[in-house]
Scaffold this active site. Structure first.
Site, PDB file in Angstrom:
ATOM      1  N   ARG A 168       0.787  -1.092  -0.314  1.00 31.80           N
ATOM      2  CA  ARG A 168      -0.140  -0.028   0.015  1.00 31.80           C
ATOM      3  C   ARG A 168       0.812   1.383  -0.123  1.00 31.80           C
ATOM      4  O   ARG A 168       0.600   2.265  -0.534  1.00 31.80           O
ATOM      5  CB  ARG A 168      -0.752   0.059   1.244  1.00 31.80           C
ATOM      6  CG  ARG A 168      -2.077  -0.976   0.869  1.00 31.80           C
ATOM      7  CD  ARG A 168      -2.669  -1.163   2.380  1.00 31.80           C
ATOM      8  NE  ARG A 168      -3.286   0.021   3.203  1.00 31.80           N
ATOM      9  CZ  ARG A 168      -3.262   0.177   4.330  1.00 31.80           C
ATOM     10  NH1 ARG A 168      -3.045  -0.868   5.344  1.00 31.80           N
ATOM     11  NH2 ARG A 168      -4.015   1.491   4.595  1.00 31.80           N
ATOM     12  N   LYS A 187      -4.084  -6.262  14.015  1.00 32.51           N
ATOM     13  CA  LYS A 187      -2.769  -6.230  15.183  1.00 32.51           C
ATOM     14  C   LYS A 187      -3.350  -6.528  16.335  1.00 32.51           C
ATOM     15  O   LYS A 187      -2.900  -7.253  17.316  1.00 32.51           O
ATOM     16  CB  LYS A 187      -2.044  -5.352  14.819  1.00 32.51           C
ATOM     17  CG  LYS A 187      -1.215  -5.342  13.596  1.00 32.51           C
ATOM     18  CD  LYS A 187      -0.267  -4.347  13.291  1.00 32.51           C
ATOM     19  CE  LYS A 187      -1.133  -3.389  12.875  1.00 32.51           C
ATOM     20  NZ  LYS A 187      -0.526  -2.376  11.555  1.00 32.51           N
TER      21      LYS A 187
HETATM   22  N1  URA Z   1      -1.525   2.182  11.063  1.00 31.57           N
HETATM   23  C1  URA Z   1      -1.565   0.790  10.699  1.00 31.57           C
HETATM   24  O1  URA Z   1      -1.224  -0.070  11.605  1.00 31.57           O
HETATM   25  N2  URA Z   1      -2.058   0.426   9.403  1.00 31.57           N
HETATM   26  C2  URA Z   1      -2.226   1.406   8.471  1.00 31.57           C
HETATM   27  O2  URA Z   1      -2.813   0.808   7.556  1.00 31.57           O
HETATM   28  C3  URA Z   1      -2.386   2.864   9.028  1.00 31.57           C
HETATM   29  C4  URA Z   1      -1.860   3.031  10.351  1.00 31.57           C
END
Ligand code: URA
Length: 433
Positions: A168, A187
């Site tokens: 990305r 996460k």
């Molecule tokens: N923080 C993240 O962990 N993922 C993202 O896509 C954007 C900020």
């Protein structure tokens, strides 16, 4: 199943099935789907968005791509806090002992800083002797014994997110609500908490520049969390200026200790009380948000939060004497005061630029592999809305380099002083439950 069909389906605005999302995440993580097809799907998601069900499936597929942390051996409801990232954000350092002292188990994994934002693990490493790595048995034992542990992320958590995020980053698909929300929530879910309190930063120094954008992201994350059975709420908090006064690792540890002593900046304290109230409430340790807030205030007044912080430092091998003698933290060689060039009201303190100035001093990483200087940084002397007298100190630079003209220049050009009175910005911009 063929990846090209999945790309075309999303390109045409249709809803992907659970199996199609799993096929993409698994295939891309394992390397059977090439970057060009994954990039194409991410761009289609960027333009066509995802339904709540698709966002949840994407999150779960990323969780399933790697290890998950099992916190079931820790007694009680585990509540985690996540901030979307800001400048001067030392909240984890003071909030964790505050809620732990209320009986909430805090089993936290944190990261390092990158670019203009800092990381809790770097801050903790400025405490002499502090160990950021524990075995999972030690981690669980410590939380059961003293109610808190903070360690560096380890294991192979959400490898799909790591790969997708890297793609990305180079394909213009970072600012997408479904992709950001699933990335963050995967996460958090893999880290094992039962309840999650999100601190979504809003303002010039944050990812989300407007309250509307921040609300949209917060809604997306809260929905995913609740759909997968984790009680989740989000607080929108101001990041139009740095949080507190200190920006830089050891300097922020000192400021966090001040908060635990019942002193320290009002905004840091208020944010800890707000986030903490929800954590204590969601963990079932208080019957209402109001009662939780009272408990947290008692913890600050009685010094119980500070005691928990000391116990936490001791358990992870750090020198607890830093609490009463902050000079034992790493100290910079030069301390340079920056005087105001005119009298007036502080209109703006551009958070990300102050973060960049601290990074240029060595407090932050330009790239993932840069080494950092834990002693340096900037301590502001004013907040937006304050009055400053010409010649009065605007900020103090803590540096190990003598020549800091570029940094001084950056500070002057990013603290705007005007003649007209300025209102102080509200810290809490909204709560999404
Ligand atoms: N923080 C993240 O962990 N993922 C993202 O896509 C954007 C900020």
């Amino acid at each position: 199943m063929r990846m090209v069909d999945i790309i075309e389906k999303k390109r045409d605005g249709k809803e992907l099935s659970t199996e199609e999302i799993q096929f993409f995440v698994k295939g891309y993580t394992e390397g059977t789907i090439p970057d060009y097809q994954a990039a194409s799907l991410l761009m289609a998601i960027y333009f066509q968005d995802m339904t709540e069900r698709e966002r949840t499936d994407l999150t779960l597929a990323m969780v399933e791509s790697g290890d998950t942390i099992d916190l079931s051996l820790i007694e009680g409801i585990k509540c985690d806090k996540h901030s979307t990232g800001g400048v001067g954000d030392k909240v984890t350092l003071c909030l964790s002992p505050m809620v732990a002292a209320c009986g909430v188990p805090v089993a936290k994994m944190s990261g390092r800083g990158l670019g203009h934002t800092g990381g809790t693990i770097d801050k903790l490493e400025s405490i002499p002797g502090f160990q950021v790595e524990l075995t999972s048995e030690q981690f669980i034992q410590q939380v059961n014994d003293i109610k808190m542990a903070v360690v560096s992320q380890s294991g192979n958590l959400t490898p799909a997110d790591k790969k997708i995020y890297a793609l990305r980053d180079v394909t213009g698909t970072v600012p997408s609500i479904p992709l950001i929300a699933s990335s963050i929530m995967s996460k958090k879910i893999a880290s094992g908490a039962d309840a999650i309190v999100l601190d979504v930063k809003v303002g010039e120094g944050a990812f989300m520049k407007t309250v509307k954008e921040a609300e949209e992201l917060a809604h997306a994350m809260v929905t995913i969390g609740n759909r997968v059975g984790r009680k989740t709420i989000a607080i929108l908090s101001d990041m139009s200026q740095p949080l507190g006064y200190a920006v830089g690792n050891a300097l922020e540890v000192k400021e966090a200790i001040d908060v635990l002593k019942g002193e320290g900046p009002e905004d840091v304290k208020e944010l800890c009380l707000t986030l903490g109230s929800y954590m204590v409430f969601l963990s079932g340790k208080a019957p209402s948000i109001e009662k939780a807030r009272e408990m947290l205030k008692d913890v600050l007044n009685s010094g119980k939060g500070l005691e928990t912080f000391k116990a936490f430092i001791k358990a992870q091998g750090g020198n607890t004497a830093i609490v009463d003698h902050p000079k034992l933290l790493p100290q910079a060689k030069y301390k340079i005061e920056i005087p105001a060039e005119q009298s007036g009201y502080i209109k703006k303190i551009v958070a990300n630029e102050i973060g960049v100035a601290a990074m240029l001093l060595g407090a932050g990483r330009e790239t993932k592999d840069s080494s950092i200087d834990l002693s340096v940084g900037i301590v502001l002397n004013k907040k937006v809305g304050d009055f400053v007298e010409k010649g009065e100190t605007l900020a103090t630079i803590y540096s190990n380099k003598e020549n800091i003209e570029e940094i001084k220049e950056k500070i002057y050009s990013n603290i705007l002083v005007i003649n007209d009175k300025v209102d102080k910005p509200a810290l809490i911009k909204g709560i999404i439950a």
